[in-house]
Scaffold this motif. Structure first.
Motif, PDB file in Angstrom:
ATOM      1  N   GLY A 125      34.837  42.065  42.099  1.00 20.97           N
ATOM      2  CA  GLY A 125      33.869  40.977  42.150  1.00 20.97           C
ATOM      3  C   GLY A 125      34.567  39.630  42.123  1.00 20.97           C
ATOM      4  N   SER A 126      35.617  39.544  41.338  1.00 14.43           N
ATOM      5  CA  SER A 126      36.327  38.267  41.183  1.00 14.43           C
ATOM      6  C   SER A 126      36.833  37.750  42.525  1.00 14.43           C
ATOM      7  N   TYR A 152      29.007  34.712  34.350  1.00 13.49           N
ATOM      8  CA  TYR A 152      30.277  35.466  34.429  1.00 13.49           C
ATOM      9  C   TYR A 152      30.550  35.751  35.891  1.00 13.49           C
ATOM     10  N   HIS A 153      31.706  35.305  36.372  1.00 10.24           N
ATOM     11  CA  HIS A 153      32.052  35.541  37.778  1.00 10.24           C
ATOM     12  C   HIS A 153      33.390  36.252  37.962  1.00 10.24           C
ATOM     13  N   GLU A 262      25.514  35.409  43.827  1.00 12.27           N
ATOM     14  CA  GLU A 262      26.535  36.288  43.238  1.00 12.27           C
ATOM     15  C   GLU A 262      25.857  37.550  42.707  1.00 12.27           C
ATOM     16  N   GLN A 265      26.880  42.162  39.812  1.00 17.68           N
ATOM     17  CA  GLN A 265      26.267  43.052  38.827  1.00 17.68           C
ATOM     18  C   GLN A 265      24.844  43.464  39.215  1.00 17.68           C
ATOM     19  N   LYS A 291      31.458  46.010  42.458  1.00 19.34           N
ATOM     20  CA  LYS A 291      31.019  47.012  41.474  1.00 19.34           C
ATOM     21  C   LYS A 291      30.358  48.238  42.120  1.00 19.34           C
TER      22      LYS A 291
END
Ligand SMILES: Cc1ncc(COP(=O)(O)O)c(C=O)c1O
Length: 463
Positions: A125-126, A152-153, A262, A265, A291
């Motif tokens: 994901g980052s 959170y990224h 984004e 998740q 993910k």
């Protein structure tokens, strides 16, 4: 904290898991985790996990929202085995492969937006977030990025720099990239303005939109992107008011800013739609996925408007293993399984049922402040007092500890580390779901009745 002491407080046999936890502490850098209890995974299948000591668990963490279609889905095992019989991977930086092309075609089809799109791949994901920022900056020729507090990224330089939930003094240690501006996310339950966003969603949305617009003006319009989670995950499943994302879209259009959704998740069916943003009827310019996309194999995809994605010059999207054939094949099998097994509808239906059960628990347990979520992304906010909404991290952690002993993998997250994270695989059987909910209820009872020793808090590191 001495691991040896754990066995005094846990009713399970954990000696083998403990051996690995101790060795992990010795050899793996501690910044690579936020551990809870010493559970070392031996095997997994569907919605179940077994540890090294043979204990069986229902999985409500799903490897942090990875196994939406369950562990070791037969379709994935078959697809991977077909691929490894041919070639593991050959870099698409120089030659061509079919699997990433097929995957890109499929992703273009299932993402909202009736315009031409292009895709680039990574592993986490980052890095997917980094690619999105590169595209927005290259396309607009501007540098500013608006992100949200408590977001959170990820932990690459770009994504970490946008990650609001990591305190500035912690982020600051590694000198994050500049030109990132944090705005408060519209949390209906708990926000710094004291607005009850469930009662006054409009007031909350206009407050946040006002702050973003002032920031854009203060920067003289030098803003390339707004990066948002359609539901903030690690902040504790913060579901914004229905108007927020549509209003964000309008603001981005007004200033020619790239809107980056984004979905690392929230995507791949977790909220009962392919993408959580679809619950709000908005078409973003870029979607970031990772993910669950790989079904257990590492892959990220950044899918965006063609003109935005094509403004990045080569080799700025190159990773040697990007679009890795085994991961791409696994991702295709994942998307097929979601479709063939009706998992979007299943996440909606079972998620609603679970949400109702947790709402009922709110009547039983004074420490439940709020229950929220969409589909199978649910948070139970544990508080010291319903009036003050003060975080009760210790009670939340003790509930997780007891749930572990009773056979459920449950952890916390959230701004105060006080929110129970409910994210089962979408394929979970109804009886497994019921059993897991029973475990949560009885763990809450045990904690309320003082049956879980405070000493266990020494072992639980967590968020
Ligand atoms: C919303 C969100 N974005 C990005 C990331 C980073 O993904 P990864 O850990 O795969 O780099 C995560 C991981 O938890 C996440 O939850």
């Amino acid at each position: 904290m001495r691991w040896e002491d754990v066995e005094r407080y846990v009713s399970l046999k954990v000696s083998e898991s403990l051996r690995w936890a101790k060795e992990s502490d010795e050899y793996i850098a501690s910044a690579a985790g936020l551990k809870y209890y010493p559970l070392c995974v031996e095997k997994a299948e569907g919605a179940k996990v077994w540890d090294k000591d043979g204990n069986e668990y229902i999985d409500f963490l799903t490897s942090a929202c990875v196994y939406n279609i369950g562990h070791r889905h037969p379709k994935i095992l078959k697809a991977i085995s077909r691929q490894i019989d041919k070639v593991l991977n050959y870099t698409i930086a120089y030659l061509y492969e079919d699997a990433p092309v097929e995957l890109a075609k499929k992703l273009v089809k299932i993402t909202p937006g009736d315009f031409k799109k292009k895709v680039t791949f990574g592993f986490s994901g980052s890095d997917g977030v980094d690619s999105a920022i590169k595209a927005a900056r290259a396309f607009t020729g501007r540098k500013g990025i608006i992100a949200f507090k408590d977001s959170y990224h990820g932990t690459t330089y770009g994504s970490l720099s946008l990650t609001g939930i990591v305190k500035p003094e912690v982020r600051g240690k590694v000198y994050p990239i500049p030109d990132v501006y944090f705005i408060e996310y519209p949390d209906p339950y708990r926000n710094s303005w004291g607005i009850d966003g469930y009662k006054d969603p409009k007031e909350l949305v206009s407050k946040v939109l006002g702050e973003i617009e002032s920031k854009i003006n203060e920067l003289g319009g030098d803003v390339a992107a707004i990066v948002f989670e359609p539901i903030q995950g690690d902040a504790g499943v913060v579901v914004p008011p229905a108007d927020f994302i549509p209003e964000l879209r309008k603001l981005a259009d007004k200033y020619g800013i790239v809107l980056i959704d984004e979905e690392v998740q929230t995507g791949i069916g977790r909220t009962g739609k392919w993408w959580a943003v679809e619950n709000f009827g908005v078409v973003p310019d870029i979607i970031v996925s990772a993910k669950a996309l790989g079904g257990g194999m590492p892959i990220s995809a950044t899918i965006g408007k063609e003109e935005v994605m094509e403004s990045v010059p080569p080799p700025l999207f190159v990773f040697t293993h990007s679009g890795h054939a085994v991961s791409a094949t696994s991702a295709l099998a994942t998307l097929e399984a979601v479709e063939e097994e009706g998992l979007l509808e299943r996440a909606r239906r079972l998620g609603e049922r679970a949400l109702r059960e947790f709402e009922r628990m709110r009547d039983e347990f004074e420490f439940i402040g709020d229950v929220r979520g969409i589909g199978f992304l649910i948070g139970i906010d544990i508080v010291k007092s319903r009036e003050t909404k003060e975080f009760d991290r210790n009670t939340a952690l003790k509930i997780c500890w007891r749930a572990w002993e009773k056979g459920l993998i449950l952890v916390t997250f959230g701004k105060g580390g006080n929110v129970l994270r409910i994210a089962p695989p979408l394929i979970i059987k109804e009886e497994e779901l019921e059993r897991a909910i029973d475990i949560i209820r009885s763990s809450m009872k045990d904690v309320r009745d003082g049956k879980v020793n405070d000493e266990v808090l020494r072992f639980l590191r967590g968020w």
